[in-house]
Design an enzyme around this catalytic site. Structure first.
Site, PDB file in Angstrom:
ATOM      1  N   LYS A   8       0.851  -1.185   0.000  1.00 33.61           N
ATOM      2  CA  LYS A   8       0.000   0.000   0.000  1.00 33.61           C
ATOM      3  C   LYS A   8       0.887   1.235   0.000  1.00 33.61           C
ATOM      4  O   LYS A   8       2.063   1.191   0.391  1.00 33.61           O
ATOM      5  CB  LYS A   8      -0.951   0.023   1.211  1.00 33.61           C
ATOM      6  CG  LYS A   8      -0.252   0.070   2.590  1.00 33.61           C
ATOM      7  CD  LYS A   8       0.182   1.461   3.016  1.00 33.61           C
ATOM      8  CE  LYS A   8       0.981   1.445   4.303  1.00 33.61           C
ATOM      9  NZ  LYS A   8       1.617   2.753   4.594  1.00 33.61           N
ATOM     10  N   ASP A 126      -0.995  -0.049  10.344  1.00 34.72           N
ATOM     11  CA  ASP A 126      -1.288  -0.400   8.949  1.00 34.72           C
ATOM     12  C   ASP A 126      -2.193  -1.619   8.821  1.00 34.72           C
ATOM     13  O   ASP A 126      -2.894  -1.770   7.811  1.00 34.72           O
ATOM     14  CB  ASP A 126       0.011  -0.673   8.183  1.00 34.72           C
ATOM     15  CG  ASP A 126       0.794   0.585   7.863  1.00 34.72           C
ATOM     16  OD1 ASP A 126       0.242   1.686   8.026  1.00 34.72           O
ATOM     17  OD2 ASP A 126       1.964   0.468   7.456  1.00 34.72           O
TER      18      ASP A 126
END
Length: 226
Positions: A8, A126
């Protein structure tokens, strides 16, 4: 079966002043669809888990061990496993590879959101994003508030600048606190200044792109203007 564990990037990142030893964030996360690690899980007859990886340093210290131990503790699994990881996501790149790997393995065994959130709380901010199959989301608070948003920009492998610097997220946040980085509200990524102070090698890339997360990968400026 091979599991794909995606990278990401942070399209932006606002970070608050630390309270109760934690920082709140406000960020847009988006998946990099053509950059992922490959994970193979095989049940073992042994009495311990074994991880093999093309990065040997991840074979002893890995969030996946934390995941497997937690799942056994909760009686979701009872066996031990041999896990092979082929990493394409660079270590210390700010692309969430370790968190992505951990949640990918957890989701292989369970879809229980409460369990996945408990694991995320143990491992890091995350992780919450990777619970959901969102390509793009706004991530707020301590990472635990994740809301799907439309894809305005899609970032691919070719849009990234890999610097080969391994950034330590904990140290970047410590530098953020030291320099009172929460005052730099105009910064698209408020961790960029502390990261560049800690790792001056990164400075030469600043004109080419924007740092993702705590670093060390940059997103090309031309990609952000699509």
């Amino acid at each position: 079966m091979l599991i794909k564990s995606y990278a990401k990037v942070n399209l932006n990142l606002k970070v608050s002043k630390k309270k109760k030893n934690l920082h709140k964030i406000n960020s847009i996360f988006t998946i990099v669809p053509d950059l992922y690690d490959e994970i193979e899980i095989v049940e073992s007859n042994e009495t311990q888990d074994l991880i093999t990886c093309n990065f040997k340093e991840l074979e002893k210290k890995n969030f996946i061990y934390t995941v497997l131990n937690y799942l056994r503790d909760k009686k979701i699994i009872t066996s031990y496993y041999n896990i092979k990881i082929f990493k394409n996501i660079p270590i210390g790149s700010g692309l969430g590879g370790g968190s992505s790997n951990a949640i990918a393995v957890a989701k292989y065994f369970t879809n229980n959101i409460k369990i996945l959130k408990k694991i995320s709380k143990t491992i890091g901010t995350d992780c919450y994003f990777f619970i959901w199959n969102f390509s793009t989301a706004r991530v707020k608070s301590y990472g635990n508030k994740v809301k799907k948003i439309p894809d305005k920009i899609q970032i691919k492998f070719e849009d990234l600048i890999f610097t080969k610097v391994k950034c330590d997220t904990k140290k970047v946040y410590e530098k953020f606190d030291e320099i009172k980085g929460w005052k730099n509200k105009c910064e698209k990524n408020m961790l960029e200044i502390p990261a560049l102070e800690l790792y001056p090698t990164l400075i030469k890339y600043k004109e080419l792109g924007q740092l993702s997360g705590s670093g060390s990968t940059f997103i090309k400026k031309t990609s952000l203007l699509k």
